[in-house]
Design a protein around this motif. Structure first.
Motif: not given
Length: 535
Positions: A442-443, A464-465, A472-479, A496-500
């Motif tokens: 993912t990216g 997004l699971i 960091r770029a994914m976290e920045r774009d999600a925020a 937009l929430q990212i869960i691993t």
């Protein structure tokens, strides 16, 4: 034996986990093309779709190496009757989808016969397309003398398949084939239904001083002295009677023997409220069908009514007995078994079904404990499933976060949607959260794509699971997608929430406002109806 759900091929589960003569009742509703054109079932292998794992919504099997192996296994099983019948069917039908279905069923029926106790019974639920072939197979496995009933269940009301252009009568029934392993030794409880009102009005028209309805029954002894019936006088009338003099005197004292007029033959007063009802027959038209207005409806197109399974389980098992459903689908059989105090085993080959049953059972029976075997229980096993079967991995992940699979992806592109979580943040308006599952790399592009889908679909939240840790770029774009404020509670939720996967196993779940179960069911019913019309 503990209550257990198994994810996997039921043939393997039966062989590896279910002991000989350990099950009291088997109900199976094997997947098949119930709503398809009859001729499609006999298409040649060249016209068949590519082989894939059996899916909950794909009700057909194809002739391929797996079907050939099943055919050979029946031959090697030692059951010569079953193999003789199966070989004759193959000579008649050829190598097509119908024959593949019968071969795959034959080897499983042999295993189901093995696990049944001598007092056990089997109910096979099917439609008339294949019921005659399946009955022959069951004759081969159980023996024709162990056939008990062919039950006809009216599964729907009249519908448009019997319109002028269809050139056939409306198809509104299913067939349930009832076999017993030990013939007359089977467990059996006669069930009763209510009397028809016209019968009550005609035969129980009398009402006593307490308001109880009754009718008068003949108490004369049939056959007279030849049958050993005693002869004496009752209320001035001498006859041969059904009862001894002592028994008759007791009934008179109880007020159960009455004389409608002087000189009339006395009769027995039989009360309606003491009668069990009408014994259930083999044509069932009294069980309400499931439709999009049914409270019990789930997002599963072949769901059967709970009352149907309650009838079968009540008639052919005792409290504490073990009920097995090897194609458990959305779990109606295990639900009915739990409700009626039976132990149960459910098996299904899709995570969609297993996840749906888990939620169904926990909602219906708070505090219930049961085992789930074969599903990912660790990060490593989830990663392994993602590599082996992307679709089943998606269904498993969706079930963990209580999301409904998006049906739009079944026959075409999913449009960036794997699942939907329905919620009702203000107690009135229905909202949705879109879920996307990624088992591979993912990216930032995945975050951007999900944000676009959220805007397109009007979703308040996106989830997004992912198997990989977000960059960091994914976290920045999600925020950057911001927050959604629930006006009803004043609480803010990340849009937009990212869960691993690792976080899923640590019990982290999407930050979704209060989820209304009744609303979710209503939304699912509407979506099921909509998708059914589209397909």
């Amino acid at each position: 034996m503990s209550n257990t759900l198994y994810f996997g091929d039921n043939l393997h589960v039966l062989r590896e986990h279910v002991a000989d003569e350990s099950v009291d009742l088997v109900y199976l509703d094997p997947p098949f093309n119930s709503n398809a054109n009859y001729n499609i079932l006999f298409k040649s292998p060249e016209g068949a779709q590519s082989e894939s794992q059996i899916e909950a919504f794909e009700d057909t099997w194809h002739w391929n190496d797996s079907a050939e192996d099943a055919f050979d296994e029946v031959m090697r099983s030692g059951n010569t009757d079953a193999f003789t019948l199966l070989r004759a069917m193959r000579e008649f039908l050829g190598d097509n989808d119908m024959m593949a279905y019968l071969a795959m069923m034959a080897v499983r029926l042999i295993e189901l016969h093995r696990v049944l106790k001598p007092t056990g019974s089997l109910y096979l639920h099917c439609d008339p397309t294949a019921s005659h072939y399946l009955k022959l197979l069951l004759d081969g496995v159980f023996g024709p003398r162990n056939f008990v009933n062919e039950i006809i269940w009216k599964r729907s009301h009249a519908h448009s398949d019997s319109s002028q252009g269809s050139k056939h009568y409306g198809r509104i029934s299913d067939t349930i084939l009832f076999y017993a392993k030990g013939g007359s030794e089977r467990v059996w409880h006669t069930l009763y239904g209510p009397y028809d009102q016209s019968y009550i009005d005609r035969d129980y028209r009398r009402v006593d001083e307490n308001g109880r309805r009754y009718r008068l029954d003949n108490i004369q002894g049939p056959g007279g002295a030849a049958k050993g019936n005693p002869y004496y006088e009752v209320m001035g009338v001498s006859r041969h009677w059904r009862y001894s003099k002592e028994r008759m005197d007791g009934l008179i004292a109880e007020g159960r023997i009455v004389q409608t007029r002087e000189g009339a033959v006395p009769a027995y007063k039989r009360y309606l409220d003491e009668m069990p009802g009408v014994p259930v027959q083999n044509i069932w038209t009294d069980i309400p069908v499931i439709n999009n207005r049914s409270n019990e409806m789930l997002p599963y197109p072949t769901q059967k009514p709970l009352a149907l399974l309650e009838r079968i389980i009540s008639a052919s098992s005792n409290e504490g007995d073990v009920v097995l459903d090897p194609f458990c689908g959305c779990g109606t059989a295990v639900h009915a078994a739990q409700k009626l105090g039976r132990q149960w085993i459910g098996i299904d080959v899709t995570h969609l079904a297993i996840g749906l049953i888990e939620k169904r059972m926990k909602d219906a029976f708070p505090g219930i404990e049961f085992e789930v075997k074969g599903r990912p229980q660790s990060l490593k096993s989830a990663e392994d499933l993602a590599k082996r079967d992307k679709h089943q991995f998606e269904l498993w992940a969706l079930s963990v976060v209580d999301a409904d699979p998006w049906k739009g992806g079944r026959k075409g592109p999913d449009g960036g949607i794997d699942g939907i979580i329905w919620f009702k943040p203000d107690g009135k308006k229905t909202e949705k959260a879109i879920v996307e599952v990624k088992g591979g790399g993912t990216g930032p592009k995945d975050v951007g794509r999900l944000a676009q889908v959220m805007d397109r679909e009007g979703a308040k939240i996106g989830v997004l699971i992912t198997n990989q840790l977000p960059t960091r770029a994914m976290e920045r774009d999600a925020a950057a997608v911001g927050f959604w404020e629930n006006e009803y509670t004043g609480r803010k939720h990340a849009r937009l929430q990212i869960i691993t996967l690792a976080e899923l196993f640590q019990n982290k779940r999407p930050d979704i406002p209060w989820v209304d179960t009744s609303l979710a069911k209503k939304a699912r019913r509407e979506e099921t109806t909509k998708q059914g019309k589209l397909l």
